[in-house]
Design an enzyme around this catalytic site. Structure first.
Site, mmCIF file in Angstrom:
data_model
loop_
_atom_site.group_PDB
_atom_site.id
_atom_site.type_symbol
_atom_site.label_atom_id
_atom_site.label_comp_id
_atom_site.label_asym_id
_atom_site.label_seq_id
_atom_site.Cartn_x
_atom_site.Cartn_y
_atom_site.Cartn_z
ATOM 1 N N ASP A 197 0.846 -1.195 0.000
ATOM 2 C CA ASP A 197 0.000 0.000 0.000
ATOM 3 C C ASP A 197 0.880 1.244 0.000
ATOM 4 O O ASP A 197 1.709 1.414 0.891
ATOM 5 C CB ASP A 197 -0.886 -0.020 1.255
ATOM 6 C CG ASP A 197 -1.905 1.110 1.283
ATOM 7 O OD1 ASP A 197 -1.924 1.933 0.343
ATOM 8 O OD2 ASP A 197 -2.691 1.157 2.252
ATOM 9 N N HIS A 299 -11.751 -1.601 2.397
ATOM 10 C CA HIS A 299 -10.808 -0.896 3.258
ATOM 11 C C HIS A 299 -11.341 -0.796 4.692
ATOM 12 O O HIS A 299 -12.464 -0.332 4.905
ATOM 13 C CB HIS A 299 -10.601 0.518 2.697
ATOM 14 C CG HIS A 299 -9.910 1.465 3.627
ATOM 15 N ND1 HIS A 299 -10.565 2.488 4.278
ATOM 16 C CD2 HIS A 299 -8.617 1.533 4.014
ATOM 17 C CE1 HIS A 299 -9.689 3.165 5.021
ATOM 18 N NE2 HIS A 299 -8.511 2.604 4.886
HETATM 19 MG MG MG Z 1 -4.786 1.778 2.078
#
Ligand code: MG
Length: 362
Positions: A197, A299
């Protein structure tokens, strides 16, 4: 036909359970905006949305000053109508984060009521595909951790039986990022999924360069490499690499997801139920992604997403990142690296009302 008799909102600050830093920010506290909706049959639905430290007061203000007063007298089961009525009434500030988060707090409360009226859990009411969903671990991969700490965390995730783990990238030097990734890959072997990420920290040119460098780590996805509004950059990046590009945590409407999907710019969709405006639009994004043969790995907010990923056929992973333990009873049930969707009627979150009240700030 349950008629809404009252609706209220309040703000609760939750300490972060783990120090969390990435390439662009630190998670300071979870500002949690609650909405409670009462109906004339004596039920109360509880919903919520969150920020990671800023904007919570603006969300609360939007609810208290503008949205909640529109609810009393309305049928709580008319969720699409209510969602669109509220959305239309905030036309001047949509699409935008504050309105989406406020709508999500209302929408999740309405879905809590809908499930309670049905006497069924969210994962069934929202679709009912399966009860157990795979987990991946995020807590061992923060950018401030040393390589040794990353490796220790990764081995702990593997030994816990989880299918994947996520590491932050975005060190100033690409070689340092790659050395950290390779150390973890060497430690866990080739059977475990590794996600990375970048938290929107790169330019398209730099992301293309780093994705090329990361190819032999065998990554499951590269998340938020670029600013979320650079769709064209994502198109170029996705075309340049075999690594699936994951986006969604910074998108706030169904239409924004459509742009990514129709241009082939997203290989994984990470729609966040709070940021997209609630369960109603979340399901639309999930079904839209299904039509494009793209998986959903939402998420954050595992306490809600466990049920939503279980509801849809293209749910792939839930992010294990507990953040509500201080204000809930019990723990999410985990078996063999899979989370089990709650079976209780409603959203499946057993709030500790005293603990919530003790943390109220407004
Ligand atoms: Mg993220």
């Amino acid at each position: 036909m349950p008629i809404i008799t009252a609706a209220r909102a309040y703000l609760v600050d939750l300490e972060v359970e783990t120090v969390r830093t990435d390439a662009v920010q630190s998670f300071l506290k979870q500002e949690t905006v609650f909405v409670e909706i009462d109906t004339d049959d004596g039920m109360t639905g509880t919903g919520y949305a969150y920020t990671i430290g800023t904007g919570g007061h603006a969300v609360l203000s939007m609810l208290r000053q503008h949205l909640l007063s529109q609810l009393p007298g309305r049928d709580s089961s008319h969720i699409e109508n209510l969602w669109h009525t509220l959305f239309a009434s905030t036309r001047a500030t949509t699409v935008g984060a504050i309105t989406s988060l406020a709508l999500a707090a209302v929408d999740t409360a309405l879905w809590d009521l809908k499930c309670k009226v049905a006497g069924a859990p969210l994962w069934q009411v929202a679709g009912g595909f399966r009860q157990a969903v795979p987990l991946y671990d995020t807590e061992g991969g923060w950018l401030h951790l040393t390589t040794d700490e990353l490796v220790r965390g990764a081995l702990a995730s593997r030994d816990a039986g989880w299918g994947g783990l996520k590491l932050k990238v975005g060190k100033p030097n690409a070689r340092e990022d790659k050395e950290r990734l390779l150390a973890v890959r060497d430690a866990v072997g080739d059977r475990m999924d590794i996600m990375v990420d970048a938290n929107q920290s790169m330019t398209a040119a730099e992301a293309i360069r780093r994705a090329h460098a990361f190819e032999d780590v065998d990554l499951f996805w590269l998340e938020e490499p670029l600013p979320a509004d650079d769709v064209a950059g994502h198109v170029r990046l996705a075309a340049s690499t075999s690594i699936p590009i994951a986006v969604g945590e910074s998108l706030y409407s169904v239409g924004q997801f459509r742009d990514y999907l129709e241009r082939g710019a997203a290989g994984i969709v990470q729609v966040d139920v709070a940021r997209v405006g609630g369960i109603t639009p979340w399901l639309k994004v999930a079904h839209l992604a299904e039509a494009f043969n793209v998986s959903i790995c939402p998420h954050f907010l595992m306490e809600l997403h466990v049920s939503l990923v279980a509801a849809v056929p293209n749910g792939r992973y839930v992010e294990h990142i507990p953040q509500l333990r201080a204000v809930t009873h019990g723990e999410m049930t985990i078996e063999n690296g899979h989370a089990l969707a709650p079976q209780t009627p409603g959203l499946g979150i057993d709030w500790d009302r005293d603990a919530v009240d003790n943390r109220r700030v407004l």
